[in-house]
Enzyme design. Structure first.
Site, mmCIF file in Angstrom:
data_model
loop_
_atom_site.group_PDB
_atom_site.id
_atom_site.type_symbol
_atom_site.label_atom_id
_atom_site.label_comp_id
_atom_site.label_asym_id
_atom_site.label_seq_id
_atom_site.Cartn_x
_atom_site.Cartn_y
_atom_site.Cartn_z
ATOM 1 N N HIS A 127 0.921 -19.986 -8.198
ATOM 2 C CA HIS A 127 1.211 -18.552 -8.063
ATOM 3 C C HIS A 127 0.006 -17.682 -8.383
ATOM 4 C CE1 HIS A 127 3.544 -14.924 -7.820
ATOM 5 N NE2 HIS A 127 3.318 -14.622 -9.062
ATOM 6 N N ASP A 171 1.163 -8.393 -1.982
ATOM 7 C CA ASP A 171 0.965 -7.779 -3.304
ATOM 8 C C ASP A 171 -0.491 -7.965 -3.710
ATOM 9 O OD1 ASP A 171 0.719 -10.411 -4.550
ATOM 10 O OD2 ASP A 171 2.887 -10.524 -4.419
ATOM 11 N N LYS A 198 2.981 -3.204 -4.145
ATOM 12 C CA LYS A 198 4.379 -3.544 -4.423
ATOM 13 C C LYS A 198 4.739 -3.213 -5.863
ATOM 14 C CE LYS A 198 5.588 -7.775 -5.412
ATOM 15 N NZ LYS A 198 5.832 -9.237 -5.323
ATOM 16 N N GLY A 233 12.736 -10.731 -0.017
ATOM 17 C CA GLY A 233 12.564 -9.297 -0.140
ATOM 18 C C GLY A 233 11.128 -8.836 -0.002
#
Length: 310
Positions: A127, A171, A198, A233
């Site tokens: 991530h 993002d 974001k 989303g």
């Protein structure tokens, strides 16, 4: 080298074994009625390099515990070196304390992996790259982009011009990841990028809002690049924002398709033209849809294991 697999993604491990022309190591994994699991290594691994392929995907805790117990069983069988290949690294998004009193789950998981005896750990598109600093054992963040880029190029066709493509990150934390894909796609670092600003609601799970888009996407093909999709989303909001700002079409390249319930249909019905992803975790039949294109990471793992075994 001995190659082992947990139950999380046996199909991927078998594909890697086939590419390496080896058989998967024999291990018995028993799950009892009370949900406890027991692992028994059923072949000689003394003084051997042993590799365990196991994504810690949903059910995350079950697959993580299985991975830890496989390592302990190999260590007790006197394996010389134990390497974890964790295609999807569970808890990677819980890498910081956002509210008072929160745990930092990634730190706990890394502590477990090191304490149980893994000598090296490898994953795909973690991530945040900075999280690799938590490890005290050798760690490497591999990527699916070398396999995904040519597939996306073939899909777009030879007629599309490089200057008509923009690489988009949904993002600000994913800028480096988007640039890595762009370099694999274009072959250099001279390409256009755009970034979505974001805002995430830390008090509500899987809820975020795309506020603004920085970069010119007018009349361009946008390729949104991200590490994981769970609720859809972030991805869909970013795609809608690109089209609102004049983009002609929007595709996505997402490493991990970690879908929640019903998300596959939501993406199929969205403005996205195509959804490219990898097989870091097994794809459920219910999560297949027309726009999805799955790319195998087995060649990347096989090539990497060949290098560390040489």
């Amino acid at each position: 080298m001995k190659l082992f697999s947990g139950t999380a993604h046996l199909k991927l491990a078998q594909e890697v074994a086939q590419l390496l022309h080896v058989s998967l190591g024999k291990a018995e994994i028993v799950r009892f009625d009370d949900s406890e699991v027991k692992v028994t290594i059923q072949e000689d691994v003394k003084n051997q390099l042993c590799v365990v392929i196991q994504p810690t995907c949903n059910p995350t805790d079950q697959n993580l515990m299985e991975l830890l117990l496989i390592c302990d069983a190999l260590k007790r069988s006197e394996a010389q070196k134990i390497v974890a290949v964790i295609p999807l690294f569970g808890y990677a998004r819980q890498n910081a304390q956002h509210r008072p009193g929160e745990c930092v789950s990634l730190h706990v998981v890394v502590t477990f992996l090191e304490a149980v005896g893994f000598n090296e750990v490898y994953t795909f598109d973690l991530h945040e790259e900075a999280s690799s600093g938590i490890f005290s054992v050798p760690f490497q963040n591999l990527t699916v982009f070398s396999e995904a880029a040519p597939v996306v190029k073939k899909y777009l066709g030879d007629t599309i011009q490089n200057e008509s493509i923009v690489i988009v990150t949904p993002d600000q934390e994913g800028i480096e990841r988007a640039r890595n894909f762009g370099e694999s796609f274009f072959g250099d670092d001279s390409f256009s990028t755009a970034t979505v600003n974001k805002k995430r609601d830390v008090d509500k799970i899987h809820q975020s809002e795309a506020l603004a888009l920085y970069g010119d996407v007018t009349d361009k093909t946008c390729i949104i690049v991200d590490d994981i999709c769970t609720s859809g989303g972030t991805l869909i909001h970013a795609a809608e924002l690109c089209l609102k700002n004049g983009a002609k079409r929007v595709l996505s390249v997402i490493t991990h398709h970690d879908f929640g319930s019903g998300v596959a249909q939501i993406i199929q019905n969205s403005v996205l033209e195509a959804f490219f992803t990898s097989n870091t975790i097994p794809l459920k039949q219910a999560d297949t849809f027309e726009k999805l294109h799955e790319i195998s990471i087995a060649p990347v793992i096989a090539l990497f294991l060949t290098k560390i075994n040489s």
